[in-house]
Design an enzyme around this catalytic site. Structure first.
Site, short mmCIF file in Angstrom:
data_model
loop_
_atom_site.label_atom_id
_atom_site.label_comp_id
_atom_site.label_asym_id
_atom_site.label_seq_id
_atom_site.Cartn_x
_atom_site.Cartn_y
_atom_site.Cartn_z
N LYS A 190 -2.80 -10.91 -10.06
CA LYS A 190 -3.03 -10.28 -8.75
C LYS A 190 -3.90 -9.05 -8.95
CE LYS A 190 0.11 -7.93 -6.35
NZ LYS A 190 1.26 -7.66 -5.46
N ARG A 243 6.82 -11.28 -1.10
CA ARG A 243 7.60 -11.19 -2.34
C ARG A 243 8.36 -9.87 -2.44
NH1 ARG A 243 5.69 -6.49 -5.08
NH2 ARG A 243 3.95 -6.95 -6.48
N ASP A 263 12.28 5.84 12.15
CA ASP A 263 10.87 6.09 11.80
C ASP A 263 10.41 7.33 12.54
OD1 ASP A 263 8.41 4.12 10.58
OD2 ASP A 263 7.80 5.72 11.94
N ALA A 277 8.79 4.09 -2.75
CA ALA A 277 8.14 4.86 -3.81
C ALA A 277 7.27 3.96 -4.68
CB ALA A 277 9.18 5.57 -4.67
N ASP A 278 5.98 4.23 -4.71
CA ASP A 278 5.06 3.42 -5.52
C ASP A 278 4.05 4.29 -6.26
OD1 ASP A 278 3.49 4.29 -3.43
OD2 ASP A 278 2.82 2.30 -2.81
#
Length: 332
Positions: free
Chosen positions: A75, A119, A168, A229-230
């Site tokens: 990917k 996914r 939100d 969190a990325d």
């Protein structure tokens, strides 16, 4: 066109709309659980995710290769936070190249943006299947973006959810979410982060850089899927939650660098010895099951084995149904 009928020298291009016709959330959840099982047993290869930093454009590219369950591919995905405002494009876009392991022929080019959403939801479904209270009936969603829809789809597949609390900063996003999910036989209501924290299962999908959920709000037995969190410095959960929880990760290197645990790890609040298990150990039963009263946190950063296992599912279904656009990519 069946898999057998597809030309040995052709490639399928599979769009976002076609991808949803090729699988469903339950199929993706089961496929990803099989991929983690294979990885835990040493039957998969997954080199480390590599980054191409583009500081001048406030973005980066990430390359994620894997081989698992007779499937191989990569990917290629970006993160460009300025895209929506400057160019009207998504922050994250991607493409998956799915290849024949025997010949290396590129069998498919698949929309990686939609596959990533699928996914990412599905792996939270896997974690919730094994870690959430068996009688879980309420789901708290922190964040009302695209991934929140995937979280609802996945967790309602593995648990009998009849109530959702959604929080939100954008009231319009909450309204859009409720309208989009109106056909589900599930009560969905807006609430505060404290209200979200009162649910049996929680999924957090925000870009927060300071904790939104507080330890004092979380009751014993709650399961949390920490998705948002990325990147280094991002954090949605107060560190005390992690200090008191059984933490399950997808990958130590990724999680400690850019997942939910990255800040408390950097601050020395937790270290590798505080991790209860990785998800592969949980799904294979290599570690004891968590107790009913345990707070559990799944730190999800996203692994290439997820992408490639779902890509295989999508490709085989597309070929069997005659979906996708067949073309000659390799002149051979």
């Amino acid at each position: 066109m069946s898999i057998e009928q597809q030309s040995e020298r052709s490639t399928l291009m599979i769009s976002a709309d076609e991808l949803w016709e090729c699988t469903d959330m339950e199929g993706a959840i089961n496929t990803i659980e099989e991929a983690f099982t294979a990885y835990q047993r040493g039957e998969a290869q997954m080199p480390a995710k590599s980054y191409v930093e583009l500081d001048e454009h406030n973005g980066d590219f990430r390359s994620m290769p894997a081989a698992v369950n007779d499937a191989a591919g990569v990917k290629w995905v970006n993160v460009h936070p300025d895209n929506p405002e400057k160019y009207g494009l998504p922050t994250v876009m991607g493409i998956v190249i799915y290849s024949d392991p025997e010949t290396a022929y590129p069998l498919a080019l698949i929309d990686g943006t939609t596959l990533t959403r699928l996914r990412t939801g599905a792996v939270a479904g896997v974690a919730s299947r094994h870690l959430a209270p068996p009688d879980a009936s309420s789901l708290g969603l922190l964040g009302a973006g695209q991934q929140a829809h995937a979280q609802l789809a996945a967790i309602s597949t593995v648990a009998d959810i009849d109530r959702v609390v959604l929080s939100d900063l954008d009231d319009d996003a909450i309204d859009r979410f409720i309208q989009a999910e109106r056909e589900r036989d599930i009560a969905i209501e807006a609430g505060s982060p404290n209200d979200v924290a009162g649910c049996d299962v929680i999924s957090t999908t925000t870009p927060a850089r300071s904790p939104v959920l507080k330890r004092e709000w979380i009751t014993d037995g709650t399961h949390i899927n920490a998705i948002g969190a990325d990147a280094e410095g991002k954090q949605e959960l107060e560190s005390d939650i992690l200090a008191d929880a059984k933490i399950v990760i997808d990958d130590w290197e990724q999680c400690s660098h850019s997942g939910e645990i990255n800040v408390p790890v950097a601050e020395g609040i937790i270290d590798h010895s505080d991790i209860y298990a990785n998800l592969g150990e949980v799904v294979t039963g290599s570690v004891p099951a968590v107790a009913d009263g345990d707070i559990t946190v799944f730190d999800s950063t996203g692994l290439a084995i997820q992408d490639i296992s779902v890509a295989q599912l999508v490709y085989e279904s597309a070929a069997e149904q005659g979906l996708g656009s067949e073309f000659q990519l390799v002149d051979a």
